[in-house]
Design a protein around this motif. Sequence first.
Motif, PDB file in Angstrom:
ATOM      1  N   ASN A 292       0.842  -1.186   0.000  1.00  0.00           N
ATOM      2  CA  ASN A 292       0.000   0.000   0.000  1.00  0.00           C
ATOM      3  C   ASN A 292       0.884   1.245   0.000  1.00  0.00           C
ATOM      4  O   ASN A 292       1.758   1.389   0.858  1.00  0.00           O
ATOM      5  N   ALA A 293       0.657   2.130  -0.939  1.00  0.00           N
ATOM      6  CA  ALA A 293       1.467   3.347  -1.052  1.00  0.00           C
ATOM      7  C   ALA A 293       1.350   4.231   0.188  1.00  0.00           C
ATOM      8  O   ALA A 293       2.315   4.895   0.566  1.00  0.00           O
ATOM      9  N   TYR A 294       0.182   4.249   0.828  1.00  0.00           N
ATOM     10  CA  TYR A 294       0.006   5.060   2.034  1.00  0.00           C
ATOM     11  C   TYR A 294       0.821   4.522   3.205  1.00  0.00           C
ATOM     12  O   TYR A 294       1.039   5.218   4.190  1.00  0.00           O
ATOM     13  N   LEU A 295       1.274   3.287   3.101  1.00  0.00           N
ATOM     14  CA  LEU A 295       2.073   2.659   4.160  1.00  0.00           C
ATOM     15  C   LEU A 295       3.527   2.502   3.709  1.00  0.00           C
ATOM     16  O   LEU A 295       4.239   1.609   4.172  1.00  0.00           O
ATOM     17  N   GLU A 296       3.945   3.339   2.780  1.00  0.00           N
ATOM     18  CA  GLU A 296       5.309   3.327   2.247  1.00  0.00           C
ATOM     19  C   GLU A 296       5.685   1.963   1.663  1.00  0.00           C
ATOM     20  O   GLU A 296       6.797   1.481   1.825  1.00  0.00           O
TER      21      GLU A 296
ATOM     22  N   GLU B 290      -1.418   5.832  10.143  1.00  0.00           N
ATOM     23  CA  GLU B 290      -1.166   5.607   8.718  1.00  0.00           C
ATOM     24  C   GLU B 290      -2.092   4.530   8.151  1.00  0.00           C
ATOM     25  O   GLU B 290      -2.615   4.676   7.047  1.00  0.00           O
TER      26      GLU B 290
ATOM     27  N   TYR C 152      -5.561   5.939   7.822  1.00  0.00           N
ATOM     28  CA  TYR C 152      -5.612   6.812   6.648  1.00  0.00           C
ATOM     29  C   TYR C 152      -5.761   5.976   5.377  1.00  0.00           C
ATOM     30  O   TYR C 152      -6.589   6.276   4.518  1.00  0.00           O
ATOM     31  N   ALA C 153      -4.949   4.917   5.237  1.00  0.00           N
ATOM     32  CA  ALA C 153      -5.019   4.045   4.064  1.00  0.00           C
ATOM     33  C   ALA C 153      -6.399   3.407   3.949  1.00  0.00           C
ATOM     34  O   ALA C 153      -6.984   3.342   2.855  1.00  0.00           O
TER      35      ALA C 153
ATOM     36  N   ARG D  76      -9.106   5.849   2.818  1.00  0.00           N
ATOM     37  CA  ARG D  76      -8.998   6.169   1.399  1.00  0.00           C
ATOM     38  C   ARG D  76      -9.476   5.016   0.521  1.00  0.00           C
ATOM     39  O   ARG D  76      -9.803   5.224  -0.641  1.00  0.00           O
TER      40      ARG D  76
ATOM     41  N   PRO E  86     -12.896  10.398  -1.058  1.00  0.00           N
ATOM     42  CA  PRO E  86     -11.822   9.427  -0.826  1.00  0.00           C
ATOM     43  C   PRO E  86     -12.260   8.021  -1.241  1.00  0.00           C
ATOM     44  O   PRO E  86     -13.383   7.621  -0.988  1.00  0.00           O
TER      45      PRO E  86
END
Length: 182
Positions: free
Chosen positions: A140-144, A162, A165-166, A169, A178
């Motif tokens: 997941n990009a939101y979790l790096e 984080e 947030y992911a 979204r 979102p």
Amino acid sequence: MFDVLQVGQQHGTSTDRSRIGAEPVLLSLSPTIVGSRGGAMVTMRSGQAAQAALREEHWQEMERFGDFLTDEDLAALPQTIRDGLIGVRRPGGMRYPAFQIVNWGDGTKEVPPAWLQLVELLAPAGWNDEFLILWTSAPNAYLEGASPAQTIQSFPTEVTAELRYAAERAIPTRPGGPGSWQ
């Protein structure tokens, strides 16, 4: 069977004059793949077929690395753990992703509170268990680049900001909001 069309071919009916009197042939804008699943004919667009192939590849990769528990594995676990797990039917029976269980340093096992919180947080999305497992196990990009499952294993006691947030979204809430594709 593949319905492969020439680039630039228009949607509509065939106007081939050599077929006068024949039924018009409907042309499609995108390739279609026809097959069978469980004895029933299934038709999907090439994009859907590609997504299905990627999902299957993801399942096979998880199975190859032993990231699943079987019904036999679950039988050895306490009921309190079994009650918090979700699974998916795969060839050979039900499979339960192992990331749903955390091994504490003292040797005890438990369904991490963060997993239960995440499932509750994602409930408004209306996803089935298969999609929930796939989303949770994918980078997941939101979790790096980490997956939500990896985040839960690293922080099992509660959903991190984080991860929240992911998840927020990922849930479609309204057109253009979102999680929306618009």
